[in-house]
Design an enzyme around this catalytic site. Structure first.
Site, PDB file in Angstrom:
ATOM      1  N   GLY A   1       0.648  -1.177  -0.120  1.00  0.00           N
ATOM      2  CA  GLY A   1      -0.129  -0.077   0.043  1.00  0.00           C
ATOM      3  C   GLY A   1       0.738   1.545   0.044  1.00  0.00           C
ATOM      4  O   GLY A   1       0.824   2.098  -0.835  1.00  0.00           O
TER       5      GLY A   1
ATOM      6  N   ASP B   1       6.170   3.302  11.155  1.00  0.00           N
ATOM      7  CA  ASP B   1       5.819   1.932  12.140  1.00  0.00           C
ATOM      8  C   ASP B   1       6.425   1.562  13.240  1.00  0.00           C
ATOM      9  O   ASP B   1       7.565   2.162  13.752  1.00  0.00           O
ATOM     10  CB  ASP B   1       5.612   0.930  11.267  1.00  0.00           C
ATOM     11  CG  ASP B   1       4.305   0.263  11.380  1.00  0.00           C
ATOM     12  OD1 ASP B   1       3.569   0.860  12.348  1.00  0.00           O
ATOM     13  OD2 ASP B   1       4.024  -0.687  10.823  1.00  0.00           O
TER      14      ASP B   1
ATOM     15  N   HIS C   1       1.380   2.558  11.794  1.00  0.00           N
ATOM     16  CA  HIS C   1       0.339   1.837  11.137  1.00  0.00           C
ATOM     17  C   HIS C   1      -0.732   1.014  12.067  1.00  0.00           C
ATOM     18  O   HIS C   1      -1.501   0.369  11.455  1.00  0.00           O
ATOM     19  CB  HIS C   1       1.002   0.971   9.921  1.00  0.00           C
ATOM     20  CG  HIS C   1       1.654   1.678   8.839  1.00  0.00           C
ATOM     21  ND1 HIS C   1       1.047   1.933   7.821  1.00  0.00           N
ATOM     22  CD2 HIS C   1       2.688   2.363   8.933  1.00  0.00           C
ATOM     23  CE1 HIS C   1       1.831   2.558   7.025  1.00  0.00           C
ATOM     24  NE2 HIS C   1       2.769   2.965   7.525  1.00  0.00           N
TER      25      HIS C   1
ATOM     26  N   LYS D   1      -6.477 -10.711  14.542  1.00  0.00           N
ATOM     27  CA  LYS D   1      -7.356 -10.626  13.296  1.00  0.00           C
ATOM     28  C   LYS D   1      -8.777 -11.470  13.719  1.00  0.00           C
ATOM     29  O   LYS D   1      -9.533 -11.369  13.082  1.00  0.00           O
ATOM     30  CB  LYS D   1      -6.688 -11.363  12.269  1.00  0.00           C
ATOM     31  CG  LYS D   1      -5.360 -10.559  11.924  1.00  0.00           C
ATOM     32  CD  LYS D   1      -5.510  -9.129  11.203  1.00  0.00           C
ATOM     33  CE  LYS D   1      -4.494  -8.617  10.446  1.00  0.00           C
ATOM     34  NZ  LYS D   1      -4.672  -7.251  10.096  1.00  0.00           N
TER      35      LYS D   1
ATOM     36  N   ASP E   1      -7.296  -3.772  15.025  1.00  0.00           N
ATOM     37  CA  ASP E   1      -6.720  -3.506  13.964  1.00  0.00           C
ATOM     38  C   ASP E   1      -6.420  -2.104  13.531  1.00  0.00           C
ATOM     39  O   ASP E   1      -7.337  -1.299  13.738  1.00  0.00           O
ATOM     40  CB  ASP E   1      -7.359  -3.989  12.652  1.00  0.00           C
ATOM     41  CG  ASP E   1      -6.384  -4.730  11.540  1.00  0.00           C
ATOM     42  OD1 ASP E   1      -5.406  -4.065  11.610  1.00  0.00           O
ATOM     43  OD2 ASP E   1      -6.857  -5.581  10.881  1.00  0.00           O
TER      44      ASP E   1
ATOM     45  N   VAL F   1      -7.836  -4.727   3.736  1.00  0.00           N
ATOM     46  CA  VAL F   1      -8.521  -5.957   3.027  1.00  0.00           C
ATOM     47  C   VAL F   1     -10.148  -5.406   2.967  1.00  0.00           C
ATOM     48  O   VAL F   1     -10.827  -5.534   1.827  1.00  0.00           O
ATOM     49  CB  VAL F   1      -8.534  -7.273   3.880  1.00  0.00           C
ATOM     50  CG1 VAL F   1      -9.397  -8.142   3.293  1.00  0.00           C
ATOM     51  CG2 VAL F   1      -7.003  -7.678   3.719  1.00  0.00           C
TER      52      VAL F   1
ATOM     53  N   ASP G   1       6.144  33.957  33.195  1.00  0.00           N
ATOM     54  CA  ASP G   1       5.873  32.763  32.536  1.00  0.00           C
ATOM     55  C   ASP G   1       4.308  32.903  32.405  1.00  0.00           C
ATOM     56  O   ASP G   1       3.706  32.030  31.707  1.00  0.00           O
ATOM     57  CB  ASP G   1       6.229  31.391  33.085  1.00  0.00           C
ATOM     58  CG  ASP G   1       5.502  31.325  34.707  1.00  0.00           C
ATOM     59  OD1 ASP G   1       5.701  32.224  35.478  1.00  0.00           O
ATOM     60  OD2 ASP G   1       4.662  30.392  34.563  1.00  0.00           O
TER      61      ASP G   1
HETATM   62  P1  ADQ Z   1      -1.755  -5.761   7.982  1.00  0.00           P
HETATM   63  O1  ADQ Z   1      -1.883  -6.171   9.547  1.00  0.00           O
HETATM   64  O2  ADQ Z   1      -0.779  -6.692   7.176  1.00  0.00           O
HETATM   65  O3  ADQ Z   1      -1.102  -4.130   8.233  1.00  0.00           O
HETATM   66  P2  ADQ Z   1      -4.051  -5.287   6.478  1.00  0.00           P
HETATM   67  O4  ADQ Z   1      -4.099  -3.780   6.121  1.00  0.00           O
HETATM   68  O5  ADQ Z   1      -5.374  -5.863   6.521  1.00  0.00           O
HETATM   69  O6  ADQ Z   1      -3.286  -5.622   7.415  1.00  0.00           O
HETATM   70  O7  ADQ Z   1      -3.239  -5.981   5.058  1.00  0.00           O
HETATM   71  C1  ADQ Z   1      -2.367  -5.204   4.234  1.00  0.00           C
HETATM   72  C2  ADQ Z   1      -2.475  -6.025   2.987  1.00  0.00           C
HETATM   73  O8  ADQ Z   1      -2.244  -7.389   2.920  1.00  0.00           O
HETATM   74  C3  ADQ Z   1      -3.565  -5.794   1.872  1.00  0.00           C
HETATM   75  O9  ADQ Z   1      -3.311  -4.897   0.985  1.00  0.00           O
HETATM   76  C4  ADQ Z   1      -4.220  -7.016   1.606  1.00  0.00           C
HETATM   77  O10 ADQ Z   1      -4.362  -7.250   0.025  1.00  0.00           O
HETATM   78  C5  ADQ Z   1      -2.912  -8.066   1.829  1.00  0.00           C
HETATM   79  N1  ADQ Z   1      -3.157  -9.472   2.197  1.00  0.00           N
HETATM   80  C6  ADQ Z   1      -3.886  -9.969   3.063  1.00  0.00           C
HETATM   81  N2  ADQ Z   1      -4.166 -11.307   3.001  1.00  0.00           N
HETATM   82  C7  ADQ Z   1      -3.720 -11.543   1.753  1.00  0.00           C
HETATM   83  C8  ADQ Z   1      -3.525 -12.944   1.123  1.00  0.00           C
HETATM   84  N3  ADQ Z   1      -4.143 -13.941   1.596  1.00  0.00           N
HETATM   85  N4  ADQ Z   1      -2.761 -12.770   0.019  1.00  0.00           N
HETATM   86  C9  ADQ Z   1      -2.171 -11.642  -0.515  1.00  0.00           C
HETATM   87  N5  ADQ Z   1      -2.182 -10.457   0.067  1.00  0.00           N
HETATM   88  C10 ADQ Z   1      -2.884 -10.408   1.290  1.00  0.00           C
HETATM   89  C11 ADQ Z   1      -0.780  -3.227   9.126  1.00  0.00           C
HETATM   90  C12 ADQ Z   1      -1.740  -2.905  10.076  1.00  0.00           C
HETATM   91  C13 ADQ Z   1      -3.225  -2.700   9.553  1.00  0.00           C
HETATM   92  C14 ADQ Z   1      -3.204  -1.470   8.406  1.00  0.00           C
HETATM   93  C15 ADQ Z   1      -1.890  -1.629   7.587  1.00  0.00           C
HETATM   94  C16 ADQ Z   1      -1.543  -0.397   6.726  1.00  0.00           C
HETATM   95  O11 ADQ Z   1      -2.045  -4.106  11.162  1.00  0.00           O
HETATM   96  O12 ADQ Z   1      -4.208  -2.340  10.621  1.00  0.00           O
HETATM   97  O13 ADQ Z   1      -4.148  -1.331   7.882  1.00  0.00           O
HETATM   98  O14 ADQ Z   1      -0.472  -2.019   8.327  1.00  0.00           O
HETATM   99  O15 ADQ Z   1      -1.346   0.778   7.406  1.00  0.00           O
END
Ligand code: ADQ
Length: 727
Positions: A30, A142, A166, A278, A372, A377, A681
């Protein structure tokens, strides 16, 4: 030319080694997508760990990696096996991750983890200073790098540094568990702009900073050292059209055709990293109950769990994997028939075309994390519904940051088993029109605040706060001004030095009686008052006996209770205004009421005033009660000749006949001084600053609006300046 330097634990390119061969894989996550879509053409560099331990590669391979990564705009930082174990798996994922996701009992606080965390953050810092110039913008990402902003600030005091977390920032009640809470907060505050996904995290952070580090904020801005720091929410978006238009991609279409064999079967998907935050297990249990209660859905619905392997070396993750697999096996064993399996379980990461195809065919996405930071997703799934004939609907946990933007989904509490079970049924039975109506509102929002927009917004705000800092530091009593003042002082024959006491010559203490002068300030006053060219005056709201006892032995003048009593340097006291104290009978009961309602607060009585102190009270309660007490007083005292003033953790009601400005006229009104310096002050010192002649140097101690010419941060900075005068 200025560049954007991104720093994260992992690079967007990872390196692996198989059979002695190095290979490079770009993972366009992302953040990388957001940065790639920035319109600003400036050069970008990315620094982070490429994914291999340095023990796995030789010198030649390290050089090869560096060269290849350089061509892709990346600088690698190599970690040892021990760093990975203690910094990454240890402090990052066994201490911070569980604590910040409200799993405090899973958090382990170990010195060796902390020490390696510090070392690795320092290694990032040492490497990055080799590459950056003061013009560059640095964006640190992060929880693995929370000390880095502070470390970098020390090396490059003027650098533009942004920090984004994050994951959630939890409540103070959890942060206080962390033995290194102060270091972590100070590390983050090395940044100029601190960003979180959600306003709740901003609130929690500001409250922890206030309670632990003592920095108070005003509209999410606070002063740290001589820097203004801004804290704000930037909800991270997705590359919206990549998902919304994914159905038109031939490779996605091909996958969709692969999946859609049984049109009768409704598909629920669950997509996450395999992580205890999760809520995957809770989801499975809810699905189990749903199947038990709704036998007519047997054979008509399927749950596809896609779990990406994650942190497999951490015990909790390995255990969770076992639990999930046992539960999936148990449910499948109980409900499967010869031609129907209720749960499909995939333990792997899927390529984009397969994931997008699933988003495009699923009827329901069950995304129910227990906590989270954001959850992308959920957003990706909603985006993929845009072009569908029959759209899918999202069930989303209210514990995900994304819930504040996706309020039209079926938002549930993931700990509420009953609600979760009902939501599965409601989602499957929701009319298509209703799904479309809900999705449309969310899609509109998501298409506006994309990940590109997010990155642009963050970097724009970083620039803004830097500009604001420049404006606010012009008022600082900087080295150049101090040097000029020292020179003028040295050549002056007649000097007037006016000081407030509390918060100016000495710092604040919880109890007023603890603020007695320490040796350092006594030494400074002694030297200043021994110089026959100096007239020193201390002007304070305190009572006369206290100040007489503390500093009365010096040949200086004292003005106490905001000008009610004056003592010249020979020790003779005079009363300036006759006290008129009937108003105290009205005010005291109000203050008493607030003493009862605010544990830790108390009343101080002075000849001309009554003061309600709340420095010892719980900070947020004190803030609230201060406003309440002021409101109550303003109404009740409007016909009296008194004023209500809010100071530093006090509310003071005083006779408006007595003020510090009038009381210094005797000295400041005379124009034969060669040098006048005045420091204070508080709001009461503003009267003094206003009454000074133009040539005077006035200096406010601390932040906030002021009529003083300059500002210093603390009594200690003032003392350093006074020492430079006497030396
Ligand atoms: P994550 O905990 O990894 O990230 P999330 O934001 O849901 O959580 O997922 C990140 C990416 O992983 C998504 O773009 C998704 O498409 C990809 N992904 C998930 N499952 C997958 C799979 N089976 N195969 C391929 N790709 C997959 C952390 C924080 C989050 C926050 C993000 C961004 O924990 O809360 O949203 O950073 O800041």
């Amino acid at each position: 030319m200025s560049r954007l330097i991104m720093i994260s634990n992992r690079l967007p390119v990872s390196v692996s080694k198989e059979n002695g061969e190095l290979s490079f894989h770009s993972s366009v996550g992302g953040v990388a997508t957001g940065i790639a879509s920035l319109e600003d053409p400036k050069e970008r560099l990315w620094m982070g760990w490429p994914g291999l331990a340095n023990d796995q590669i030789n010198k030649k391979e390290a050089e090869k990696i560096k060269k290849e990564l350089k061509s892709r705009g990346c600088i690698p930082l190599f970690l040892s096996e021990q760093d990975i174990e203690e910094f990454y798996a240890g402090f990052s994922n066994k201490t911070i991750w569980p604590l910040f996701h409200y799993f405090s009992t899973k958090s382990s606080f170990r010195d060796e983890y902390w020490n390696t965390y510090k070392q690795v953050n320092q290694a990032f810092c040492d490497e990055i200073v080799k590459h950056i110039t003061p013009e560059d913008q640095v964006w640190i990402h992060d929880y693995q790098l929370m000390l880095l902003p502070g470390m970098l600030r020390e090396k490059m005091p003027d650098a533009d540094i942004g920090f984004f977390l994050h994951i959630p920032f939890p409540t103070f009640e959890l942060i206080r568990h962390l033995p290194w809470r102060m270091e972590i907060l100070e590390g983050i505050l090395g940044a100029d702009l601190v960003g979180f996904h959600e306003y709740d995290y901003v609130r929690h952070f500001l409250s922890s900073v206030y309670r632990i580090a003592g920095h108070e904020h005003h509209l999410s801005e606070l002063v740290v050292g001589d820097r203004l720091v801004r804290v704000d929410a930037f909800p991270m978006g997705i590359d919206y059209y990549k998902y919304a238009n994914s159905f038109d991609l031939p490779e996605v279409k091909a996958q969709v055709n692969n999946y859609s064999t049984n049109k009768e079967l409704r598909l629920i998907i669950s997509v996450d990293r395999l992580d205890y935050t999760k809520g995957i297990l809770e989801r499975l249990l809810a699905y189990n109950t749903f199947l038990t209660e709704n036998p007519h859905y047997h054979g008509k619905v399927s749950l596809m769990i896609i779990a990406v392997p994650s942190r497999t070396k951490v015990d909790d993750y390995a255990e969770l994997r076992d639990q999930i697999e046992v539960t999936v096996g148990r449910i499948n064993g109980e409900f499967s028939t010869v031609n129907w399996i209720p749960i499909q379980y995939l333990y792997r990461s899927l390529p984009f075309d397969q994931l997008a195809a699933l988003y495009n065919i699923a009827d329901v996405a069950l995304i129910t994390p227990l906590r989270d930071g954001m959850n992308l997703v959920a957003k990706e799934f909603v985006a993929c519904q845009e072009h569908r004939e029959e759209q899918g609907i999202l069930i989303l946990s209210e514990m995900a940051g994304a819930a504040s933007e996706l309020g039209e989904s079926l938002v549930i509490n993931p700990f509420d088993h009953r609600k979760l079970v009902n939501a599965i049924k409601d989602a499957l039975e929701m009319p298509d029109k209703e799904r479309k109506r809900r999705n449309k509102l969310m899609q509109k929002r998501l298409s506006r605040y994309t990940v590109g927009h997010w990155a642009e917004d963050f970097l724009k705000r970083l620039k803004e706060i830097k500009n604001k800092q420049e404006y606010s530091v012009t008022r600082r009593f900087i080295r150049k001004h101090r040097a000029e003042a020292t020179l003028n002082y040295a050549t002056a024959e007649k000097r007037l030095l006016l000081f407030d006491y509390d918060g100016t010559l000495v710092p604040f203490f919880k109890l007023p009686e603890q603020a007695f002068p320490d040796e350092e300030i006594l030494g400074i006053l002694e030297k200043l008052t021994n110089d026959p060219r100096n007239q020193v005056v201390i002007i304070s709201g305190r009572d006369k006996d206290t100040l007489e006892k503390w500093v009365g032995h010096f040949p200086l003048a004292l003005v106490v209770e905001h000008g009610a009593y004056v003592r010249n340097e020979n020790g003779k006291w005079e009363t300036m205004v006759a006290p008129e104290n009937d108003w105290k009978k009205i005010v005291r009961p109000i203050f008493e009421l607030y003493v009862d309602r605010t544990p830790g607060s108390f009343i101080e009585e002075k000849v001309y005033s009554l003061v309600w102190h709340c420095r010892k009270s719980e900070p947020d309660l004190a803030k609230l009660r201060t406003q309440e007490v002021k409101n109550a007083l303003v109404d009740m005292t409007s016909n009296l000749n008194i004023g209500v003033f809010e100071g530093n953790k006090i509310v003071e009601v005083k006779d408006i006949g007595a003020n510090k400005g009038q009381s210094i006229i005797n000295w400041a009104g005379s124009d034969d001084w060669d040098f006048i310096f005045c420091a204070g002050d508080d709001y009461t010192d503003e009267d003094m600053f206003n009454a000074l002649p133009e040539k005077a140097i006035s200096c406010k101690i601390g932040m906030g609006p002021s009529n003083a010419v300059y500002r210093l941060d603390s009594p200690f900075e003032l003392r350093a300046f006074l020492k430079s005068l006497i030396e």
